[in-house]
Design a protein around this motif. Structure first.
Motif, PDB file in Angstrom:
ATOM      1  N   VAL A  48       0.844  -1.201   0.000  1.00  0.00           N
ATOM      2  CA  VAL A  48       0.000   0.000   0.000  1.00  0.00           C
ATOM      3  C   VAL A  48       0.871   1.240   0.000  1.00  0.00           C
ATOM      4  CG1 VAL A  48      -1.682   1.338   1.300  1.00  0.00           C
ATOM      5  CG2 VAL A  48      -1.958  -1.117   1.075  1.00  0.00           C
ATOM      6  N   ASN A  49       1.907   1.260   0.835  1.00  0.00           N
ATOM      7  CA  ASN A  49       2.810   2.408   0.866  1.00  0.00           C
ATOM      8  C   ASN A  49       3.484   2.622  -0.476  1.00  0.00           C
ATOM      9  OD1 ASN A  49       2.355   3.196   3.518  1.00  0.00           O
ATOM     10  ND2 ASN A  49       3.869   1.807   4.327  1.00  0.00           N
ATOM     11  N   ALA A  50       3.930   1.546  -1.115  1.00  0.00           N
ATOM     12  CA  ALA A  50       4.581   1.644  -2.422  1.00  0.00           C
ATOM     13  C   ALA A  50       3.608   2.193  -3.463  1.00  0.00           C
ATOM     14  CB  ALA A  50       5.129   0.288  -2.854  1.00  0.00           C
ATOM     15  N   PHE A  51       2.368   1.702  -3.439  1.00  0.00           N
ATOM     16  CA  PHE A  51       1.369   2.176  -4.395  1.00  0.00           C
ATOM     17  C   PHE A  51       1.059   3.653  -4.171  1.00  0.00           C
ATOM     18  CE2 PHE A  51      -3.115   2.846  -5.623  1.00  0.00           C
ATOM     19  CZ  PHE A  51      -2.980   2.652  -6.980  1.00  0.00           C
ATOM     20  N   TYR A  52       0.849   4.051  -2.916  1.00  0.00           N
ATOM     21  CA  TYR A  52       0.567   5.459  -2.625  1.00  0.00           C
ATOM     22  C   TYR A  52       1.725   6.346  -3.049  1.00  0.00           C
ATOM     23  CZ  TYR A  52      -3.939   5.908  -0.429  1.00  0.00           C
ATOM     24  OH  TYR A  52      -5.281   6.009  -0.224  1.00  0.00           O
ATOM     25  N   SER A  53       2.952   5.913  -2.768  1.00  0.00           N
ATOM     26  CA  SER A  53       4.123   6.693  -3.168  1.00  0.00           C
ATOM     27  C   SER A  53       4.195   6.825  -4.684  1.00  0.00           C
ATOM     28  CB  SER A  53       5.408   6.041  -2.653  1.00  0.00           C
ATOM     29  OG  SER A  53       5.427   6.067  -1.254  1.00  0.00           O
ATOM     30  N   GLN A  54       3.927   5.736  -5.370  1.00  0.00           N
ATOM     31  CA  GLN A  54       3.947   5.753  -6.826  1.00  0.00           C
ATOM     32  C   GLN A  54       2.907   6.736  -7.368  1.00  0.00           C
ATOM     33  OE1 GLN A  54       2.980   1.999  -8.636  1.00  0.00           O
ATOM     34  NE2 GLN A  54       3.648   2.651 -10.646  1.00  0.00           N
ATOM     35  N   VAL A  55       1.707   6.695  -6.815  1.00  0.00           N
ATOM     36  CA  VAL A  55       0.658   7.608  -7.259  1.00  0.00           C
ATOM     37  C   VAL A  55       1.010   9.045  -6.872  1.00  0.00           C
ATOM     38  CG1 VAL A  55      -1.768   8.265  -6.985  1.00  0.00           C
ATOM     39  CG2 VAL A  55      -1.150   5.859  -7.212  1.00  0.00           C
ATOM     40  N   ALA A  56       1.462   9.239  -5.661  1.00  0.00           N
ATOM     41  CA  ALA A  56       1.765  10.587  -5.163  1.00  0.00           C
ATOM     42  C   ALA A  56       2.878  11.261  -5.967  1.00  0.00           C
ATOM     43  CB  ALA A  56       2.135  10.531  -3.692  1.00  0.00           C
ATOM     44  N   ASN A  57       3.788  10.490  -6.523  1.00  0.00           N
ATOM     45  CA  ASN A  57       4.899  11.058  -7.287  1.00  0.00           C
ATOM     46  C   ASN A  57       4.526  11.434  -8.715  1.00  0.00           C
ATOM     47  OD1 ASN A  57       6.787  11.025  -5.235  1.00  0.00           O
ATOM     48  ND2 ASN A  57       7.324   8.900  -5.608  1.00  0.00           N
ATOM     49  N   LYS A  58       3.336  11.107  -9.139  1.00  0.00           N
ATOM     50  CA  LYS A  58       2.883  11.494 -10.475  1.00  0.00           C
ATOM     51  C   LYS A  58       2.449  12.954 -10.427  1.00  0.00           C
ATOM     52  CE  LYS A  58       3.151   7.229 -11.967  1.00  0.00           C
ATOM     53  NZ  LYS A  58       4.351   6.823 -12.659  1.00  0.00           N
ATOM     54  N   THR A  59       3.006  13.760 -11.307  1.00  0.00           N
ATOM     55  CA  THR A  59       2.691  15.193 -11.279  1.00  0.00           C
ATOM     56  C   THR A  59       1.253  15.486 -11.677  1.00  0.00           C
ATOM     57  OG1 THR A  59       3.540  15.441 -13.536  1.00  0.00           O
ATOM     58  CG2 THR A  59       5.078  15.885 -11.732  1.00  0.00           C
ATOM     59  N   TRP A  60       0.615  14.592 -12.417  1.00  0.00           N
ATOM     60  CA  TRP A  60      -0.740  14.816 -12.903  1.00  0.00           C
ATOM     61  C   TRP A  60      -1.818  14.366 -11.922  1.00  0.00           C
ATOM     62  CZ3 TRP A  60      -3.218  10.194 -13.061  1.00  0.00           C
ATOM     63  CH2 TRP A  60      -2.437   9.048 -13.217  1.00  0.00           C
ATOM     64  N   VAL A  61      -1.437  13.691 -10.843  1.00  0.00           N
ATOM     65  CA  VAL A  61      -2.423  13.114  -9.912  1.00  0.00           C
ATOM     66  C   VAL A  61      -2.990  14.166  -8.969  1.00  0.00           C
ATOM     67  CG1 VAL A  61      -2.702  11.524  -7.955  1.00  0.00           C
ATOM     68  CG2 VAL A  61      -1.463  10.795  -9.994  1.00  0.00           C
ATOM     69  N   ASN A  62      -4.309  14.197  -8.874  1.00  0.00           N
ATOM     70  CA  ASN A  62      -4.977  14.991  -7.851  1.00  0.00           C
ATOM     71  C   ASN A  62      -5.080  14.074  -6.629  1.00  0.00           C
ATOM     72  OD1 ASN A  62      -7.121  15.923  -6.105  1.00  0.00           O
ATOM     73  ND2 ASN A  62      -7.575  17.415  -7.710  1.00  0.00           N
ATOM     74  N   ASP A  80     -11.422  -5.136   4.596  1.00  0.00           N
ATOM     75  CA  ASP A  80     -11.042  -4.900   5.989  1.00  0.00           C
ATOM     76  C   ASP A  80     -10.023  -3.777   6.038  1.00  0.00           C
ATOM     77  OD1 ASP A  80      -9.003  -6.573   8.399  1.00  0.00           O
ATOM     78  OD2 ASP A  80     -10.724  -5.295   8.783  1.00  0.00           O
ATOM     79  N   SER A  81     -10.284  -2.787   6.873  1.00  0.00           N
ATOM     80  CA  SER A  81      -9.428  -1.602   6.885  1.00  0.00           C
ATOM     81  C   SER A  81      -8.030  -1.856   7.410  1.00  0.00           C
ATOM     82  CB  SER A  81     -10.087  -0.488   7.696  1.00  0.00           C
ATOM     83  OG  SER A  81     -10.249  -0.885   9.027  1.00  0.00           O
ATOM     84  N   GLY A  82      -7.866  -2.712   8.393  1.00  0.00           N
ATOM     85  CA  GLY A  82      -6.527  -2.949   8.915  1.00  0.00           C
ATOM     86  C   GLY A  82      -5.886  -1.641   9.335  1.00  0.00           C
ATOM     87  N   GLU A  83      -4.578  -1.574   9.221  1.00  0.00           N
ATOM     88  CA  GLU A  83      -3.863  -0.370   9.598  1.00  0.00           C
ATOM     89  C   GLU A  83      -3.255   0.228   8.361  1.00  0.00           C
ATOM     90  OE1 GLU A  83      -0.492   0.915  12.843  1.00  0.00           O
ATOM     91  OE2 GLU A  83      -1.361  -1.066  12.938  1.00  0.00           O
ATOM     92  N   LEU A  84      -3.618   1.444   8.041  1.00  0.00           N
ATOM     93  CA  LEU A  84      -3.136   2.104   6.845  1.00  0.00           C
ATOM     94  C   LEU A  84      -2.626   3.496   7.203  1.00  0.00           C
ATOM     95  CD1 LEU A  84      -2.834   1.771   3.790  1.00  0.00           C
ATOM     96  CD2 LEU A  84      -5.133   2.647   3.535  1.00  0.00           C
ATOM     97  N   LYS A  85      -1.465   3.548   7.766  1.00  0.00           N
ATOM     98  CA  LYS A  85      -0.899   4.802   8.262  1.00  0.00           C
ATOM     99  C   LYS A  85      -0.648   5.830   7.167  1.00  0.00           C
ATOM    100  CE  LYS A  85       1.270   2.644  12.246  1.00  0.00           C
ATOM    101  NZ  LYS A  85       0.662   3.270  13.372  1.00  0.00           N
ATOM    102  N   ILE A  86      -0.378   5.373   5.954  1.00  0.00           N
ATOM    103  CA  ILE A  86      -0.079   6.295   4.863  1.00  0.00           C
ATOM    104  C   ILE A  86      -1.241   7.235   4.581  1.00  0.00           C
ATOM    105  CG2 ILE A  86      -0.830   4.811   2.958  1.00  0.00           C
ATOM    106  CD1 ILE A  86       2.345   6.904   2.894  1.00  0.00           C
ATOM    107  N   LEU A  87      -2.471   6.804   4.832  1.00  0.00           N
ATOM    108  CA  LEU A  87      -3.637   7.647   4.571  1.00  0.00           C
ATOM    109  C   LEU A  87      -3.629   8.917   5.390  1.00  0.00           C
ATOM    110  CD1 LEU A  87      -6.579   5.096   4.284  1.00  0.00           C
ATOM    111  CD2 LEU A  87      -5.463   6.342   2.452  1.00  0.00           C
ATOM    112  N   SER A  88      -3.027   8.892   6.563  1.00  0.00           N
ATOM    113  CA  SER A  88      -3.046  10.068   7.424  1.00  0.00           C
ATOM    114  C   SER A  88      -2.358  11.265   6.745  1.00  0.00           C
ATOM    115  CB  SER A  88      -2.399   9.767   8.771  1.00  0.00           C
ATOM    116  OG  SER A  88      -1.037   9.441   8.586  1.00  0.00           O
ATOM    117  N   ALA A  89      -1.447  10.994   5.838  1.00  0.00           N
ATOM    118  CA  ALA A  89      -0.768  12.086   5.128  1.00  0.00           C
ATOM    119  C   ALA A  89      -1.707  12.824   4.195  1.00  0.00           C
ATOM    120  CB  ALA A  89       0.424  11.521   4.339  1.00  0.00           C
ATOM    121  N   PHE A  90      -2.803  12.178   3.802  1.00  0.00           N
ATOM    122  CA  PHE A  90      -3.740  12.789   2.870  1.00  0.00           C
ATOM    123  C   PHE A  90      -4.917  13.429   3.584  1.00  0.00           C
ATOM    124  CE2 PHE A  90      -1.540   9.673   0.348  1.00  0.00           C
ATOM    125  CZ  PHE A  90      -1.318  10.348  -0.836  1.00  0.00           C
ATOM    126  N   GLU A  91      -5.043  13.237   4.876  1.00  0.00           N
ATOM    127  CA  GLU A  91      -6.200  13.768   5.606  1.00  0.00           C
ATOM    128  C   GLU A  91      -5.947  15.194   6.060  1.00  0.00           C
ATOM    129  OE1 GLU A  91      -8.231   9.827   7.344  1.00  0.00           O
ATOM    130  OE2 GLU A  91      -6.596  10.618   8.515  1.00  0.00           O
TER     131      GLU A  91
END
Length: 91
Positions: A48-62, A80-91
């Motif tokens: 999940v962290n790798a995917f978010y980082s990949q998306v976040a590094n795209k200049t065209w992504v909102n 199941d939500s589990g623990e997804l700490k990376i989301l807190s950066a987007f909140e």
């Protein structure tokens, strides 16, 4: 920006992102994650962290729209939500 043909039927739109019967799809670029991959990556914290980082590094992504679509998909597909700490950066 050009709209691309989506793989699934739109359930809910979030600007440049949509949650479809296929999964989470970008409406402008050929960028998507099907339901099975979404669930698998969501349960593996590093993926999940790798995917978010990949998306976040795209200049065209909102990022706000992507985050909203991702959160909606997790709830809609009953992943199941589990623990997804990376989301807190987007909140």
């Amino acid at each position: 920006m050009t709209t691309r043909k989506l793989e699934g039927k739109v359930i809910e739109g979030f600007g440049q992102w949509a949650v479809t019967t296929f999964g989470v799809e970008c409406t402008e670029q050929s960028y998507f994650m099907d339901q099975a991959d979404l669930a698998q990556r969501h349960h593996k914290h590093n993926d999940v962290n790798a995917f978010y980082s990949q998306v976040a590094n795209k200049t065209w992504v909102n990022q706000e729209q992507f985050h909203a679509a991702y959160q909606f998909a997790i709830e809609h597909f009953n992943i199941d939500s589990g623990e997804l700490k990376i989301l807190s950066a987007f909140e």
